[in-house]
Design an enzyme around this catalytic site. Structure first.
Site, short mmCIF file in Angstrom:
data_model
loop_
_atom_site.label_atom_id
_atom_site.label_comp_id
_atom_site.label_asym_id
_atom_site.label_seq_id
_atom_site.Cartn_x
_atom_site.Cartn_y
_atom_site.Cartn_z
N CYS A 34 31.30 4.41 21.39
CA CYS A 34 30.97 4.75 20.01
C CYS A 34 30.22 3.60 19.35
O CYS A 34 29.85 3.68 18.18
CB CYS A 34 32.23 5.06 19.21
SG CYS A 34 33.08 6.49 19.85
N CYS A 105 32.63 0.74 9.35
CA CYS A 105 32.94 -0.56 9.98
C CYS A 105 34.13 -1.22 9.30
O CYS A 105 34.98 -1.82 9.95
CB CYS A 105 31.75 -1.51 9.91
SG CYS A 105 30.32 -0.95 10.83
#
Lengths: 207, 321
Positions: A34, A105
């Site tokens: 990913c 993130c």
């Protein structure tokens, strides 16, 4: 990518980076396929339950490294109870914001910290391994960011239904067919839920 | 614009039929192909091999009695692989009906000899800024006798293909760029080839665990070196290079607006990690050996720094212990 100066500073000169020898707890979240993976190492004072040392490793982009760096700053010197209250929003605020497509993130960084704390608590008999339930799924969905606006899909009321029985997760998502982020969000859901051994099948329905 | 005028223009003249292109083509071609599908054309997307080259046998097999158009990107815009244009033309011209041949030469023009007589291309697009000309202008080659339907309507200019005022400044700039590109063409090409070979050799020498994406040697355009660096991510690398004044492109999903890995790299069998760690160096006749030394030395330091932060690289080192 338009990053704040703080993101650039933490990316170029990250704090608390590197592998820790003999940590009291660690956690790794994300996956290389990913495109991002973070490992957090903790050293915890057994008496005071204060995080005395923390470090991270990151395979990922600039914001991945910066969010992992800031999360270690936020947690260092805090008690486990205090550190448990640190969220991805705190990390994002401390970096003066992130571009919407990069908010995920900060979720990964915060998530990895929380998993490391949880791993410590389980290993030291401070808590039981939590039971998997519908609530676990909803908590995971709260960590999935709609990249177009940088908010999670639960807050955005995009999740219309969550069901769980016999290992099968059923999720109804309110995302229209022309929404280019559909595949991305579906992939994220799979990534977040497939790590639970209780989950055998995931069915995501769109209108 | 040139691709649009050519492809839509050919489509307007042809009115319907079967069109062939490939999964690794430039986005202009792929988005126009999708548009043609909506207009009722039937499309075949050829696959590409691990070096991004289309398979001639697959092309032969894809041709039908109603095939009217073949499109290709002469030099792949990501990995620099050169398509076998001459062989493609031989196949197309061996068919008993006319199949138009459109080529995108954005990355090829000025980087390799293109003899329009030998290659049999009917329409070909060129971009000025790829040869140091101004941005905002390109050129369309149209073989004599090729009928293009009108796709832009307004005051007629340039054989009905354009409308609006022509920018003399852009045309002059483009013309000068062409003059400079072909002034010392053979010498420039030889120099580019030498420099890109030198760059790749130096990269291999200074950085472990890298691989070339696309065709090696003469199979690729002389100005393109595309590599994947294992265990680290492309956006982080490109940002650090940028801080040192070096600009490269990456196929990492993290650097794309859609968070998707580069489609060309994925189509030629690279995995997500290889795409995440990919970067494209583009050289020009103004690139010097010193520029390349500085680039490789800087990249080697950056790679070492980012690998020290990477859990994948740390895991590998642990295994080695």
């Amino acid at each position: 990518m338009q990053y704040s100066q703080k993101v650039l500073d933490h990316f170029m000169h990250p704090h608390n980076v590197g592998k820790m020898e003999n940590p009291d707890a660690t956690a790794t979240e994300g996956s290389p396929s990913c495109g991002d993976q973070v490992t957090v190492f903790l050293k915890v004072n057994e008496e005071s339950k204060v995080i005395e040392d923390i470090s991270f490793l990151s395979y990922g982009c600039a914001s991945n490294i910066a969010t992992a760096s800031i999360i270690t700053d936020l947690a260092k010197g805090k008690s486990l109870e205090e550190a448990k209250a640190i969220t991805w929003r705190d990390a994002m605020d401390a970096l003066d914001g992130l571009p919407p497509v990069k908010v995920h993130c900060s979720v990964l960084a915060a998530d990895t910290l929380q998993t490391a704390i949880s791993n410590y608590e389980i290993a030291h008999g401070l808590k039981e391994v939590p039971n998997f339930s519908k609530e676990t799924i909803i908590e995971e969905l709260k960590k999935i960011i709609y990249p177009k606006v940088g908010e999670d899909i639960v807050s955005l009321k995009m999740v219309k239904y969550v069901g769980f029985s016999d290992g099968e997760v059923l999720i109804d998502l309110n995302m229209l067919s022309f929404d280019s982020w559909r595949d991305n969000v579906a992939e994220e859901i799979h990534e977040h839920l497939e790590k639970y051994p209780e989950v055998k099948k995931i069915q995501i329905n769109f209108p | 614009m040139a691709n649009n005028i050519a492809i839509k223009g050919l489509a307007a003249a042809l009115k319907g039929g079967h069109v062939i292109c490939s999964v690794v083509d430039y986005p202009d071609l792929l988005t126009n192909a999708a548009y043609l599908e909506k207009q009722g054309f039937e499309l075949t997307y050829l696959s590409a091999d691990s070096e991004a080259r289309i398979d001639l046998a697959e092309l032969k097999a894809a041709i039908r009695p109603d095939t009217v158009l073949f499109m290709t990107t002469i030099v792949n815009h990501v990995v620099g692989t050169i398509q076998p244009i001459r062989e493609i033309y031989e196949i197309l011209s061996g068919v008993d009906h006319k199949i138009y041949f459109h080529a995108d030469a954005g990355q090829a023009y000025g980087k390799m000899p293109l003899s329009m007589k030998d290659l049999g291309i009917d329409t070909m697009s060129i971009s000025a800024h790829k040869i140091h000309g101004p941005q905002g202008i390109g050129a369309l080659y149209v073989r004599k006798g090729t009928k293009l339907g009108q796709v832009i309507h307004g005051v007629k200019r340039v054989d009905n293909l354009q409308t609006g005022g022509l920018s003399i400044a852009l045309i002059a700039g483009f013309a000068k760029a062409v003059e400079l590109t072909f002034g010392d063409f053979d010498k420039n090409l030889a120099q580019l080839r030498e420099l890109s070979d030198y760059l790749y050799a130096r990269l291999k020498e200074k950085i472990s665990d890298i691989e070339l994406n696309g065709a090696p040697g003469m199979g690729r355009a002389p100005h393109n070196v595309n590599i994947s660096i294992d265990y680290i991510e492309g956006e982080a690398i490109t940002m650090m290079l940028d801080m040192h004044g070096i600009t490269v492109a990456t196929g990492s999903a993290c650097a794309s607006q859609g968070l998707k890995a580069n489609y060309v790299l994925m189509a030629i069998g690279k995995n997500h990690v290889q795409s995440h760690g990919s970067m494209k160096f583009t050289l020009s006749r103004y690139t010097t050996k010193e520029d390349l030394d500085f680039t490789v030395d800087t990249l080697a330091k950056i790679t070492e720094e980012l690998r020290s932060r990477s859990p994948l690289y740390n895991a590998l080192k642990n295994q080695e212990k």
